[in-house]
Motif scaffolding. Structure first.
Motif, PDB file in Angstrom:
ATOM      1  N   GLU A   1      44.620  69.343  62.831  1.00 13.82           N
ATOM      2  CA  GLU A   1      43.977  68.050  63.571  1.00 13.82           C
ATOM      3  C   GLU A   1      42.940  68.507  64.914  1.00 13.82           C
ATOM      4  O   GLU A   1      43.495  69.424  65.250  1.00 13.82           O
TER       5      GLU A   1
ATOM      6  N   ILE B   1      39.820  58.949  62.257  1.00 24.25           N
ATOM      7  CA  ILE B   1      39.418  59.602  63.975  1.00 24.25           C
ATOM      8  C   ILE B   1      38.835  57.928  64.161  1.00 24.25           C
ATOM      9  O   ILE B   1      39.090  57.890  65.163  1.00 24.25           O
TER      10      ILE B   1
ATOM     11  N   LEU C   1      42.466  59.309  69.156  1.00 21.97           N
ATOM     12  CA  LEU C   1      41.695  60.243  68.405  1.00 21.97           C
ATOM     13  C   LEU C   1      40.596  60.457  68.313  1.00 21.97           C
ATOM     14  O   LEU C   1      39.896  61.895  69.526  1.00 21.97           O
ATOM     15  N   TRP C   2      39.842  59.416  68.214  1.00 24.20           N
ATOM     16  CA  TRP C   2      38.652  59.419  69.568  1.00 24.20           C
ATOM     17  C   TRP C   2      38.484  59.290  70.335  1.00 24.20           C
ATOM     18  O   TRP C   2      37.353  60.134  70.542  1.00 24.20           O
TER      19      TRP C   2
ATOM     20  N   ILE D   1      35.803  67.017  62.325  1.00 26.51           N
ATOM     21  CA  ILE D   1      35.395  65.342  62.252  1.00 26.51           C
ATOM     22  C   ILE D   1      34.332  65.428  60.689  1.00 26.51           C
ATOM     23  O   ILE D   1      35.569  64.004  60.232  1.00 26.51           O
TER      24      ILE D   1
END
Lengths: 209, 225
Positions: B42, B110, B116-117, B103
Motif C-alpha cells: 500500500e 485512496i 490514506l488520503w 495512486i
C-alpha cells in the motif's frame, strides 16, 4: 518503469539491486591527486597517490575506468576465505554461511571492471559461482518444506538471492495462508484484481482444424 | 558516509552491513524510503521534508557543477559530481514514480480512506483527483452509461451491493520480505490465534505478512528488502 504490469516480475530489478550495492564502500589506491569531494552521498577524499582510501563502489569503478586507481578487492574475496566458505556450505545441509549481503553484485562489478586487480581471478570467480550454486540448491530444497503451517519464514540470504525467490516465496506463502484460513477467502477475493470469469459454455468441442 | 565498518575490514557478519545503514544521512534515508515504498503493497506516508531537502541538495549540486564547468575545473571531478547527482535524482524520481503508480492503481480506494488520503502530498492529491475524474468519465462514457440502470455505478457492481465492491484495494495480507535493524525480541506474528512469537535478532531476514509488521515499518525497526 511505470508499467511493471507483469505480476511475476520481482519488486526490484537486477539493475536496481546493483544500484543499491554500488553504495557499499570499497578500498582503492588512487594514482592521482584530487581534492576532497563533497557529494550528496557523502564526503570522500582527498585523494593522494598511493594512499589507500575508502569510497563507494560506483566511484571506485568510475575512477578505475579512467585508469586513475586500482581497486583492492575486499578480504572475503580471497581464494582461501572463499574455499572455506564453499566447504562450509557444502558440509551443512540447511544453514547458510555468512556472506556480505551484496556479495553477488559486488563480485560481478569487480569482475567486470577490475579483473586485473583480483589475484587468481579465475579461481575466485569459479569459487563464487560454486558457492552460488550450492546455496541455490539449498534454497530449493528448503522451499520444498513450505507447508500450510508456515506463516513466516526466516531466510538469511544475500540480496540477489532474496530478490530472485521473492515472487515464489511470497506467492506460495500467500496461497497457503488463503487456503488455510477459510474466513479470509471472502475478504481477499474482494481485494484481488478481478479476473473475468468465462461463462461455462458446456462441454468443449474439438475445434475443427 | 560513515564507512568505518564497511566491507574492507573483512568481517562479513550481517551486523557490519547494517552498521553502515544506521547512519542517517539524507541519502540513506532516501534510499530507505525508496526501498520501503517499492516493496510495500500500500502507499506509505509521503516524506515531504526529506523530498524537499533532497531537492534542495540536488539543486545546489547542479549549480556547483555549472560553476565548475565555467571555471574549467578538472573534467574528472565534474563528471564524478554529475554521477552523484544522477544517482540521487534517480532515487528521488523512482520514489515519486512508484507512489504515482500506486495512486493510479488504487485511486478510488485512496480517495475513500481518509487515512490514506492524508498520506499523499498536495501535488499527489491533485493528481489523484484529476485521475479519478478522468477514469470515472472514461468508465461512464465507454461502459456504465450503456448498462441497465441498476448497474451504472463505477463504485458498486450493482445497486444492491452493500459495499463498494468495484473498488480495488491493496492486499494488506501480502507477504513481504523484511530485515530487522536491531534485536526486536519476540513478537506475536500471527494474529489468527496461534501464539507463536518469533525471536527476531538483528539483521535477520523474514518473509511475513505485511499487516503484522506494518507498525514496525513505520517506526523504522524493520526494513523492507
Amino acid at each position: 518503469m511505470s508499467g511493471q504490469s507483469d505480476p511475476r516480475c520481482s519488486t526490484f530489478s537486477a539493475a536496481e539491486l546493483e544500484f543499491l550495492a554500488e553504495d557499499e564502500t570499497m578500498e582503492i589506491v588512487p594514482n592521482l591527486r584530487m581534492e576532497r569531494l563533497s557529494l550528496i552521498s557523502g564526503d570522500f577524499g582527498p585523494f593522494r597517490p598511493q594512499i589507500a582510501t575508502q569510497v563507494p563502489i560506483w566511484l571506485a569503478v568510475a575512477l578505475k575506468k579512467r585508469g586513475k586507481c586500482t581497486i583492492r578487492p575486499p578480504d572475503w574475496m580471497s581464494v582461501e576465505k572463499l574455499t572455506l566458505v564453499l566447504e562450509a556450505e557444502r558440509d551443512s545441509a540447511s544453514s547458510f554461511e555468512a556472506l556480505p549481503f551484496h556479495y553477488v553484485e559486488i563480485s560481478r562489478l569487480l569482475f567486470d571492471h577490475a579483473r586485473d586487480d583480483i589475484p587468481d581471478v579465475y579461481m575466485v570467480r569459479s569459487l563464487i559461482e560454486d558457492i552460488k550454486d550450492v546455496r541455490f540448491h539449498k534454497i530449493g530444497t528448503g522451499l520444498e518444506k513450505l507447508s500450510s503451517r508456515t506463516y513466516a519464514m526466516k531466510l538469511n540470504l544475500s540480496a540477489m538471492e532474496v530478490n530472485v525467490i521473492r515472487p515464489f516465496v511470497t506467492g506460495g506463502l500467500e496461497t497457503f495462508y488463503k487456503l488455510g484460513n477459510p474466513e479470509m477467502i471472502q475478504e481477499s477475493e474482494r481485494q484481488e484484481y478481478r479476473r473475468p470469469q468465462a461463462a461455462d459454455r458446456g462441454p468443449r468441442r474439438e475445434l475443427r482444424r | 558516509m560513515e564507512s568505518g565498518s564497511g566491507e574492507g575490514t573483512g568481517g562479513f557478519s550481517a551486523m557490519d552491513d547494517y552498521e553502515t545503514l544506521i547512519s542517517t544521512t539524507d541519502a540513506d534515508l532516501l534510499k530507505r524510503s525508496w526501498r520501503n515504498e517499492k516493496a510495500a503493497p500500500e502507499i506509505l506516508q509521503f516524506e515531504s521534508s526529506l523530498v524537499q531537502r533532497s531537492r534542495e541538495q540536488i539543486q545546489l549540486m547542479e549549480e556547483t557543477v555549472e560553476e565548475f564547468m565555467k571555471n574549467g575545473e578538472d573534467p574528472l571531478t565534474v563528471s564524478l559530481y554529475q554521477m552523484d547527482i544522477d544517482r540521487t535524482l534517480f532515487l528521488l524520481r523512482s520514489y515519486l514514480r512508484t507512489r504515482l503508480q500506486k495512486i493510479e492503481k488504487f485511486m478510488f480506494h485512496i480517495q475513500k480512506t481518509a487515512d490514506l488520503w492524508a498520506r499523499l502530498s498536495r501535488e499527489e492529491q491533485k493528481f489523484a483527483k484529476r485521475s479519478i475524474e478522468d477514469m470515472k468519465q472514461h468508465l461512464e462514457q465507454s461502459v456504465s452509461n450503456k448498462l441497465p440502470d441498476r448497474y451504472k455505478s463505477h463504485l458498486k457492481q450493482s445497486v444492491i451491493s452493500e459495499e463498494d465492491d468495484m473498488v480495488m484495494e491493496p492486499k494488506l495480507d501480502a507477504f513481504v520480505i523484511c530485515r530487522t535493524r536491531k534485536f526486536l525480541g519476540s513478537l506475536p506474528v500471527d494474529d489468527s490465534g496461534e501464539e507463536n512469537p518469533l525471536d527476531m535478532y538483528a539483521g535477520d531476514i523474514y518473509a511475513l505478512r505485511y499487516k503484522s509488521i506494518k507498525p514496525l515499518i513505520e517506526t523504522g525497526q524493520l526494513d523492507l528488502v
